[in-house]
Write a protein that holds these residues in place. Structure first.
Motif, PDB file in Angstrom:
ATOM      1  N   CYS A   1      -8.706  -2.484 -14.205  1.00  0.00           N
ATOM      2  CA  CYS A   1      -9.460  -1.997 -15.359  1.00  0.00           C
ATOM      3  C   CYS A   1     -10.857  -2.598 -15.343  1.00  0.00           C
ATOM      4  N   TRP A   2     -11.833  -1.778 -15.677  1.00  0.00           N
ATOM      5  CA  TRP A   2     -13.231  -2.193 -15.733  1.00  0.00           C
ATOM      6  C   TRP A   2     -13.824  -1.739 -17.058  1.00  0.00           C
ATOM      7  N   GLY A   3     -14.872  -2.388 -17.499  1.00  0.00           N
ATOM      8  CA  GLY A   3     -15.547  -1.994 -18.725  1.00  0.00           C
ATOM      9  C   GLY A   3     -16.954  -1.494 -18.460  1.00  0.00           C
ATOM     10  N   VAL A   4     -17.409  -0.574 -19.289  1.00  0.00           N
ATOM     11  CA  VAL A   4     -18.800  -0.099 -19.246  1.00  0.00           C
ATOM     12  C   VAL A   4     -19.314  -0.032 -20.677  1.00  0.00           C
ATOM     13  N   ILE A   5     -20.476  -0.621 -20.917  1.00  0.00           N
ATOM     14  CA  ILE A   5     -21.110  -0.563 -22.236  1.00  0.00           C
ATOM     15  C   ILE A   5     -22.501   0.052 -22.079  1.00  0.00           C
TER      16      ILE A   5
ATOM     17  N   ALA B   1     -15.906  -8.994 -26.912  1.00  0.00           N
ATOM     18  CA  ALA B   1     -14.555  -8.475 -27.139  1.00  0.00           C
ATOM     19  C   ALA B   1     -13.922  -7.981 -25.843  1.00  0.00           C
ATOM     20  N   LEU B   2     -14.712  -7.327 -24.986  1.00  0.00           N
ATOM     21  CA  LEU B   2     -14.178  -6.878 -23.701  1.00  0.00           C
ATOM     22  C   LEU B   2     -13.934  -8.054 -22.756  1.00  0.00           C
ATOM     23  N   LEU B   3     -14.838  -9.023 -22.762  1.00  0.00           N
ATOM     24  CA  LEU B   3     -14.682 -10.168 -21.877  1.00  0.00           C
ATOM     25  C   LEU B   3     -13.474 -11.019 -22.249  1.00  0.00           C
ATOM     26  N   GLU B   4     -13.064 -10.965 -23.508  1.00  0.00           N
ATOM     27  CA  GLU B   4     -11.893 -11.728 -23.930  1.00  0.00           C
ATOM     28  C   GLU B   4     -10.596 -11.138 -23.392  1.00  0.00           C
ATOM     29  N   CYS B   5     -10.644  -9.916 -22.897  1.00  0.00           N
ATOM     30  CA  CYS B   5      -9.458  -9.279 -22.317  1.00  0.00           C
ATOM     31  C   CYS B   5      -9.404  -9.619 -20.831  1.00  0.00           C
ATOM     32  N   ALA B   6      -8.476 -10.498 -20.483  1.00  0.00           N
ATOM     33  CA  ALA B   6      -8.376 -10.933 -19.087  1.00  0.00           C
ATOM     34  C   ALA B   6      -8.019  -9.787 -18.159  1.00  0.00           C
ATOM     35  N   GLU B   7      -7.453  -8.711 -18.715  1.00  0.00           N
ATOM     36  CA  GLU B   7      -7.057  -7.568 -17.892  1.00  0.00           C
ATOM     37  C   GLU B   7      -8.264  -6.792 -17.357  1.00  0.00           C
ATOM     38  N   ILE B   8      -9.439  -7.007 -17.940  1.00  0.00           N
ATOM     39  CA  ILE B   8     -10.652  -6.298 -17.523  1.00  0.00           C
ATOM     40  C   ILE B   8     -11.356  -7.115 -16.446  1.00  0.00           C
ATOM     41  N   ALA B   9     -11.499  -6.530 -15.258  1.00  0.00           N
ATOM     42  CA  ALA B   9     -12.025  -7.267 -14.104  1.00  0.00           C
ATOM     43  C   ALA B   9     -13.498  -7.619 -14.261  1.00  0.00           C
TER      44      ALA B   9
ATOM     45  N   ARG C   1     -16.780  -1.869  -5.672  1.00  0.00           N
ATOM     46  CA  ARG C   1     -15.928  -2.833  -6.363  1.00  0.00           C
ATOM     47  C   ARG C   1     -14.659  -2.163  -6.868  1.00  0.00           C
ATOM     48  N   ALA C   2     -14.821  -0.982  -7.450  1.00  0.00           N
ATOM     49  CA  ALA C   2     -13.709  -0.278  -8.076  1.00  0.00           C
ATOM     50  C   ALA C   2     -13.366   0.979  -7.288  1.00  0.00           C
ATOM     51  N   GLY C   3     -12.114   1.389  -7.365  1.00  0.00           N
ATOM     52  CA  GLY C   3     -11.681   2.618  -6.738  1.00  0.00           C
ATOM     53  C   GLY C   3     -11.679   3.768  -7.722  1.00  0.00           C
ATOM     54  N   ASP C   4     -11.676   4.981  -7.224  1.00  0.00           N
ATOM     55  CA  ASP C   4     -11.698   6.156  -8.091  1.00  0.00           C
ATOM     56  C   ASP C   4     -10.490   6.224  -9.020  1.00  0.00           C
ATOM     57  N   SER C   5      -9.374   5.639  -8.616  1.00  0.00           N
ATOM     58  CA  SER C   5      -8.173   5.694  -9.456  1.00  0.00           C
ATOM     59  C   SER C   5      -8.115   4.551 -10.454  1.00  0.00           C
ATOM     60  N   ASP C   6      -9.047   3.590 -10.379  1.00  0.00           N
ATOM     61  CA  ASP C   6      -9.074   2.497 -11.347  1.00  0.00           C
ATOM     62  C   ASP C   6      -9.425   3.031 -12.731  1.00  0.00           C
ATOM     63  N   TRP C   7      -8.996   2.297 -13.754  1.00  0.00           N
ATOM     64  CA  TRP C   7      -9.313   2.673 -15.133  1.00  0.00           C
ATOM     65  C   TRP C   7     -10.667   2.095 -15.537  1.00  0.00           C
ATOM     66  N   VAL C   8     -11.393   2.847 -16.350  1.00  0.00           N
ATOM     67  CA  VAL C   8     -12.649   2.371 -16.930  1.00  0.00           C
ATOM     68  C   VAL C   8     -12.577   2.526 -18.443  1.00  0.00           C
ATOM     69  N   LEU C   9     -12.908   1.453 -19.157  1.00  0.00           N
ATOM     70  CA  LEU C   9     -12.984   1.497 -20.608  1.00  0.00           C
ATOM     71  C   LEU C   9     -14.452   1.514 -21.001  1.00  0.00           C
ATOM     72  N   VAL C  10     -14.907   2.594 -21.630  1.00  0.00           N
ATOM     73  CA  VAL C  10     -16.288   2.699 -22.090  1.00  0.00           C
ATOM     74  C   VAL C  10     -16.318   2.352 -23.574  1.00  0.00           C
ATOM     75  N   HIS C  11     -17.150   1.378 -23.925  1.00  0.00           N
ATOM     76  CA  HIS C  11     -17.204   0.914 -25.309  1.00  0.00           C
ATOM     77  C   HIS C  11     -18.630   0.980 -25.836  1.00  0.00           C
TER      78      HIS C  11
ATOM     79  N   GLN D   1     -13.265   6.895 -31.767  1.00  0.00           N
ATOM     80  CA  GLN D   1     -13.828   5.558 -31.661  1.00  0.00           C
ATOM     81  C   GLN D   1     -13.997   5.219 -30.172  1.00  0.00           C
ATOM     82  N   THR D   2     -14.291   3.976 -29.906  1.00  0.00           N
ATOM     83  CA  THR D   2     -14.251   3.447 -28.544  1.00  0.00           C
ATOM     84  C   THR D   2     -13.534   2.105 -28.615  1.00  0.00           C
ATOM     85  N   PRO D   3     -13.022   1.614 -27.474  1.00  0.00           N
ATOM     86  CA  PRO D   3     -13.170   2.118 -26.119  1.00  0.00           C
ATOM     87  C   PRO D   3     -12.490   3.465 -25.874  1.00  0.00           C
ATOM     88  N   GLN D   4     -13.002   4.131 -24.830  1.00  0.00           N
ATOM     89  CA  GLN D   4     -12.395   5.353 -24.317  1.00  0.00           C
ATOM     90  C   GLN D   4     -12.067   5.085 -22.850  1.00  0.00           C
TER      91      GLN D   4
END
Length: 234
Positions: free
Chosen positions: A6-10, A42-50, A97-107, A165-168
């Protein structure tokens, strides 16, 4: 098959013109920090987000003075004129860094009150259903559709209406392609779900919290400060 990361984008390149003044809304102070610092934190506090990509205006130097941007998981990318341009720039910054099948959370940069438990619930439901999804709130108010002269044309059935809302959260490759296709068609894309819908992909609605408000007008700031000070009420 490797686990899907999982990755984040803001997207944070906007100028927040509806707020008035010279300071973009993501840099306004609320509850001891800027709006953007709360949202990114808030996103950085989620260890699941690379890692989290923050798309900024190319001439924006403010983050150089913010401690949260020193985190090794933060990547800075040049944003664009529209939200979708900034999101695409964020996705492109993940190439290699990320693959096409990885998840992205846009916030949204301007949603500082997002709770970690809501982010994790979104991630859990999206993974369980293997279907992209967004945090959203059912509409409780009576909703009217207006004519051009602002008289009521109709009362809508609110039982199937939700406020996005977001994240999406979507697969990186599918989201990148959907945003690119929407740009080519010139369609109005106000969030990532709109692009995914236009491309024919299903979007799961995951109940969020009423406190996950978006800072849009000056009156939103004191309410956000209250929620940040009372996380149990969010």
């Amino acid at each position: 098959m490797p686990a899907r990361r999982c990755w984040g984008v803001i997207p944070a390149a906007g100028i927040g013109s509806r707020m008035g003044g010279d300071t973009p809304k993501q840099y306004l102070q609320v509850a001891g920090a800027t709006v953007l610092e709360h949202s990114l934190g808030a996103l950085l506090e989620c260890a699941e987000i690379a890692a989290v990509v923050v798309a900024l205006h190319p001439e924006d130097s403010r983050p150089a003075h913010m401690a949260c941007f020193e985190d090794e998981r933060v990547i800075i990318a040049p944003g664009g004129a529209e939200r979708s341009d900034s999101v695409l720039a964020g996705l492109e910054a993940l190439a290699g860094r990320a693959g096409d099948s990885d998840w992205v959370l846009v916030h949204d940069a301007a949603r500082p009150c997002i709770r970690g438990e809501d982010i994790r619930r979104l991630m859990a439901e999206v993974n369980a259903r293997n279907c992209g999804g967004i945090l959203a709130q059912p509409v409780n108010d009576t909703v009217k559709r207006a004519r051009d002269d602002r008289t009521v044309e109709a009362t809508l059935d609110r039982s199937r209406l939700w406020r996005a809302q977001t994240p999406q959260m979507f697969p990186l490759g599918l989201l990148r392609d959907a945003l690119a296709q929407a740009r080519e068609r010139g369609g109005a894309v106000t969030d990532e779900a709109s692009a995914m819908e236009m491309a024919g992909h299903p979007v799961l609605l995951v109940p969020g919290s009423p406190g996950n408000l978006k800072i849009t007008l000056p009156a939103d700031l004191p309410l956000a400060a209250w929620y940040l000070g009372h996380p149990e009420g969010v």
